[in-house]
Design a protein around this motif. Sequence first.
Motif, PDB file in Angstrom:
ATOM      1  N   MET A   1       0.833  -1.191   0.000  1.00 51.62           N
ATOM      2  CA  MET A   1       0.000   0.000   0.000  1.00 51.62           C
ATOM      3  C   MET A   1       0.873   1.248   0.000  1.00 51.62           C
ATOM      4  O   MET A   1       1.829   1.336   0.773  1.00 51.62           O
ATOM      5  CB  MET A   1      -0.898   0.022   1.248  1.00 51.62           C
ATOM      6  CG  MET A   1      -1.871   1.199   1.305  1.00 51.62           C
ATOM      7  SD  MET A   1      -2.773   1.295   2.882  1.00 51.62           S
ATOM      8  CE  MET A   1      -3.762  -0.198   2.816  1.00 51.62           C
ATOM      9  N   MET A   2       0.580   2.181  -0.890  1.00 47.02           N
ATOM     10  CA  MET A   2       1.191   3.499  -0.808  1.00 47.02           C
ATOM     11  C   MET A   2       0.472   4.276   0.284  1.00 47.02           C
ATOM     12  O   MET A   2      -0.761   4.279   0.346  1.00 47.02           O
ATOM     13  CB  MET A   2       1.085   4.240  -2.144  1.00 47.02           C
ATOM     14  CG  MET A   2       2.073   3.764  -3.196  1.00 47.02           C
ATOM     15  SD  MET A   2       3.833   3.776  -2.697  1.00 47.02           S
ATOM     16  CE  MET A   2       4.126   5.529  -2.396  1.00 47.02           C
ATOM     17  N   LEU A   3       1.237   4.927   1.141  1.00 40.17           N
ATOM     18  CA  LEU A   3       0.653   5.638   2.276  1.00 40.17           C
ATOM     19  C   LEU A   3       0.556   7.127   1.952  1.00 40.17           C
ATOM     20  O   LEU A   3      -0.250   7.533   1.149  1.00 40.17           O
ATOM     21  CB  LEU A   3       1.479   5.352   3.525  1.00 40.17           C
ATOM     22  CG  LEU A   3       1.679   3.856   3.835  1.00 40.17           C
ATOM     23  CD1 LEU A   3       2.595   3.666   5.036  1.00 40.17           C
ATOM     24  CD2 LEU A   3       0.347   3.163   4.057  1.00 40.17           C
ATOM     25  N   GLU A   4       1.435   7.925   2.528  1.00 42.20           N
ATOM     26  CA  GLU A   4       1.470   9.358   2.242  1.00 42.20           C
ATOM     27  C   GLU A   4       2.908   9.837   2.259  1.00 42.20           C
ATOM     28  O   GLU A   4       3.802   9.171   2.774  1.00 42.20           O
ATOM     29  CB  GLU A   4       0.654  10.143   3.285  1.00 42.20           C
ATOM     30  CG  GLU A   4      -0.846  10.020   3.121  1.00 42.20           C
ATOM     31  CD  GLU A   4      -1.600  10.938   4.067  1.00 42.20           C
ATOM     32  OE1 GLU A   4      -0.983  11.430   5.033  1.00 42.20           O
ATOM     33  OE2 GLU A   4      -2.797  11.169   3.834  1.00 42.20           O
TER      34      GLU A   4
ATOM     35  N   GLY B   1       5.263   9.982   0.172  1.00 32.91           N
ATOM     36  CA  GLY B   1       6.308   9.153  -0.417  1.00 32.91           C
ATOM     37  C   GLY B   1       6.604   7.878   0.333  1.00 32.91           C
ATOM     38  O   GLY B   1       7.600   7.205   0.057  1.00 32.91           O
ATOM     39  N   LEU B   2       5.760   7.528   1.302  1.00 29.25           N
ATOM     40  CA  LEU B   2       5.931   6.290   2.071  1.00 29.25           C
ATOM     41  C   LEU B   2       5.041   5.185   1.503  1.00 29.25           C
ATOM     42  O   LEU B   2       3.903   5.440   1.087  1.00 29.25           O
ATOM     43  CB  LEU B   2       5.562   6.496   3.539  1.00 29.25           C
ATOM     44  CG  LEU B   2       6.566   7.190   4.456  1.00 29.25           C
ATOM     45  CD1 LEU B   2       5.977   7.314   5.859  1.00 29.25           C
ATOM     46  CD2 LEU B   2       7.883   6.445   4.508  1.00 29.25           C
ATOM     47  N   GLY B   3       5.548   3.969   1.509  1.00 26.95           N
ATOM     48  CA  GLY B   3       4.768   2.806   1.138  1.00 26.95           C
ATOM     49  C   GLY B   3       5.180   1.642   2.017  1.00 26.95           C
ATOM     50  O   GLY B   3       6.235   1.686   2.662  1.00 26.95           O
ATOM     51  N   ILE B   4       4.362   0.618   2.064  1.00 23.00           N
ATOM     52  CA  ILE B   4       4.704  -0.547   2.877  1.00 23.00           C
ATOM     53  C   ILE B   4       4.347  -1.815   2.111  1.00 23.00           C
ATOM     54  O   ILE B   4       3.304  -1.892   1.458  1.00 23.00           O
ATOM     55  CB  ILE B   4       3.988  -0.511   4.248  1.00 23.00           C
ATOM     56  CG1 ILE B   4       4.510  -1.635   5.153  1.00 23.00           C
ATOM     57  CG2 ILE B   4       2.471  -0.575   4.101  1.00 23.00           C
ATOM     58  CD1 ILE B   4       4.101  -1.475   6.610  1.00 23.00           C
ATOM     59  N   ILE B   5       5.264  -2.793   2.164  1.00 23.03           N
ATOM     60  CA  ILE B   5       5.042  -4.097   1.544  1.00 23.03           C
ATOM     61  C   ILE B   5       5.119  -5.151   2.643  1.00 23.03           C
ATOM     62  O   ILE B   5       6.036  -5.130   3.475  1.00 23.03           O
ATOM     63  CB  ILE B   5       6.093  -4.415   0.462  1.00 23.03           C
ATOM     64  CG1 ILE B   5       6.173  -3.285  -0.570  1.00 23.03           C
ATOM     65  CG2 ILE B   5       5.766  -5.738  -0.233  1.00 23.03           C
ATOM     66  CD1 ILE B   5       7.293  -3.473  -1.591  1.00 23.03           C
ATOM     67  N   GLU B   6       4.137  -6.061   2.649  1.00 24.87           N
ATOM     68  CA  GLU B   6       4.123  -7.153   3.622  1.00 24.87           C
ATOM     69  C   GLU B   6       4.275  -8.480   2.882  1.00 24.87           C
ATOM     70  O   GLU B   6       3.502  -8.778   1.974  1.00 24.87           O
ATOM     71  CB  GLU B   6       2.804  -7.171   4.401  1.00 24.87           C
ATOM     72  CG  GLU B   6       2.493  -5.892   5.154  1.00 24.87           C
ATOM     73  CD  GLU B   6       1.104  -5.971   5.786  1.00 24.87           C
ATOM     74  OE1 GLU B   6       0.805  -7.008   6.424  1.00 24.87           O
ATOM     75  OE2 GLU B   6       0.328  -5.027   5.612  1.00 24.87           O
TER      76      GLU B   6
END
Length: 345
Positions: A49-52, A54-59
């Motif tokens: 998911m792209m957050l806000e 310029g941050l994103g997270i991959i699980e």
Amino acid sequence: MINIKVNSLPVDLVIKDLAAAFQLPFQLNCREYLVELSEPIGEGYIKAMMLESGLGIIEYHCKFRKDVEIQFVKDLTHPLKFLYCTKGNFVHRFSNEEDTLHELQEYQQAIVASQDHNGHVISFEKNQEVNLYSLEMDREGFMLYDECSSELIKSDLNDIFGDVFAKNSFYHEGYYSLALAEVFEKIKNFDDTYFLRTIFMISCGYQLLGNQISQYQDDQNNEENRHVLRQYEVGKVREAVQFIHQNIERTNTINDLCKEVGLTETKLQEGFKILYNSTINSYINDVRLNLASQLLRSTNLNISEIVYKIGLTSRSYFSKIFKEEYQLTPTEYRQMQTKKPSLSK
């Protein structure tokens, strides 16, 4: 081995590329992209998911049937990655450093930044169940860079956040903190609508980043001066608690306890504060008094024998702390217990 090339950012492209490589469909729910693994690829899932800002997270929560190597490729600067292994293990390397491998085990984390346009390679061993969280930061797009650049230059964070154009590679490895572990646990257990999950994940992204910065700064201190409790050290704190309960008659000093479990006093005190909302001495005192009250109720041991059983040497000191806790002397407490009427059948 399965070799896969995927885009680095935005993270939705990672999922799309993985789905195409595995010949599997992907799902999009609100902002969250998901590919579920199936045979013969493996089991589990990968979501992103792209957050806000310029941050994103991959699980990655998966077990592959073959060795898998994921190569992150991009023509521009690659993201700054914060990698957390919460189960199993995996290997990271920079794409231009084939002989330098970074193996991360359970409870370990790494901050990685590649140089120039070089990418990252992450490898998973077959039949190994792995849980990996990767917080991804677009170094050029992260909004706080411009607003806080002058502050960053003066701080010990400049090596991580100040190199916007990837002039140098960066690698920092350690064990992630209890605060970070709690965020992962919240992510794992969150179960609500995708709209609320999106808001929740944006919040978690900033929590991870903030806690990671605090931990990195703490990592710069000598071992004896570190205050942030790492997740793997939680087990040692619980070992200390078990030792106290099993050896209360010979639990002497905090220093003895630290030697027994292999933690500094600072770390052990922090662990007791976080896990038990208590100091070490207060916890030991509570265990002694609980045992003393039990012995007074259920045995005929005299007061001196009880004092010995709970690891004290002074009868007067025992009477003092017992009265502070129960508002009765040990003798009065025993007398009161014997006067209580028993329940008849």
